[in-house]
Motif scaffolding. Structure first.
Motif, PDB file in Angstrom:
ATOM      1  N   VAL A  72       2.614   2.651  -4.620  1.00  0.00           N
ATOM      2  CA  VAL A  72       1.642   2.520  -5.584  1.00  0.00           C
ATOM      3  C   VAL A  72       1.448   1.353  -6.707  1.00  0.00           C
ATOM      4  O   VAL A  72       0.358   0.592  -6.665  1.00  0.00           O
ATOM      5  N   THR A 101      -8.988   3.454  -5.894  1.00  0.00           N
ATOM      6  CA  THR A 101      -8.564   2.476  -6.444  1.00  0.00           C
ATOM      7  C   THR A 101      -9.179   0.960  -5.918  1.00  0.00           C
ATOM      8  O   THR A 101      -8.951  -0.031  -6.470  1.00  0.00           O
ATOM      9  N   ASP A 116      -6.655   7.784  -3.983  1.00  0.00           N
ATOM     10  CA  ASP A 116      -5.657   8.648  -4.726  1.00  0.00           C
ATOM     11  C   ASP A 116      -5.534   9.844  -4.149  1.00  0.00           C
ATOM     12  O   ASP A 116      -6.514  10.603  -4.445  1.00  0.00           O
ATOM     13  N   LEU A 122      -1.252   6.440  -2.225  1.00  0.00           N
ATOM     14  CA  LEU A 122      -2.532   5.761  -1.900  1.00  0.00           C
ATOM     15  C   LEU A 122      -2.934   5.920  -0.632  1.00  0.00           C
ATOM     16  O   LEU A 122      -1.910   5.892   0.308  1.00  0.00           O
TER      17      LEU A 122
END
Length: 132
Positions: A72, A101, A116, A122
C-alpha cells in the motif's frame, strides 16, 4: 492445469465479504468455518460462477501485515480485475463510496484505476483497449 483459487489477504472477512459482494458485485461461493472465527470464504464473478474463486484469506499470519503495508505504501495493487468499461465502473463504484487512489488512467494497451478495498489492500481494475 488451470487456476482454481487465488487469495487476497483481508483484515476482516465479514467486512471483506460485504465489500466484494456489495460494492464490487462478486457473489459468495463458499463460506465454510475453518477454526475459531476464520472461514474458507470465496467469491466468484457472476459472469463465471464456476470459474476462478477469490479466497478472502484472513490476515492472521505475522508476515502479512508488514507485507500489505509495504504494498500500500508503494501504491502496488494486491490483485487486478478486468472490466468491460472502466469509466462506467469508476462512476458506479465512486457513487457507492469506494475510494480510488488512481482514477482511470491510460497505460498502453489498458486503462487502469486503483481502489482501496477497505480491508488493507489496493485493487487494480483494468479495461483492455488494444495496442499502444
Amino acid at each position: 492445469m488451470k487456476i482454481y483459487v487465488t487469495s487476497v489477504f483481508v483484515d476482516d472477512q465479514a467486512k471483506a465479504l460485504d465489500f466484494y459482494t456489495g460494492k464490487l458485485g462478486f457473489i459468495k461461493k463458499n463460506d465454510i468455518p475453518v477454526d475459531g472465527e476464520n472461514r474458507w470464504l470465496t467469491v466468484v464473478s457472476p459472469d463465471a460462477p464456476d470459474g476462478v474463486e477469490l479466497l478472502l484469506e484472513p490476515s492472521g499470519h505475522p508476515a502479512v501485515r508488514p507485507f500489505k503495508q509495504a504494498l500500500v505504501a508503494d501504491g502496488i495493487p494486491m490483485t487486478s480485475f478486468q472490466v468491460d468499461d472502466i469509466g462506467a465502473q469508476y462512476e458506479r463504484l465512486t457513487a457507492l463510496g469506494v475510494a480510488f487512489t488512481l482514477p482511470p488512467t491510460d497505460a498502453g494497451p489498458v486503462k487502469m484505476a486503483v481502489l482501496d478495498d477497505t480491508c488493507g489492500n489496493l485493487i487494480q481494475i483494468v479495461q483492455m483497449v488494444g495496442s499502444p
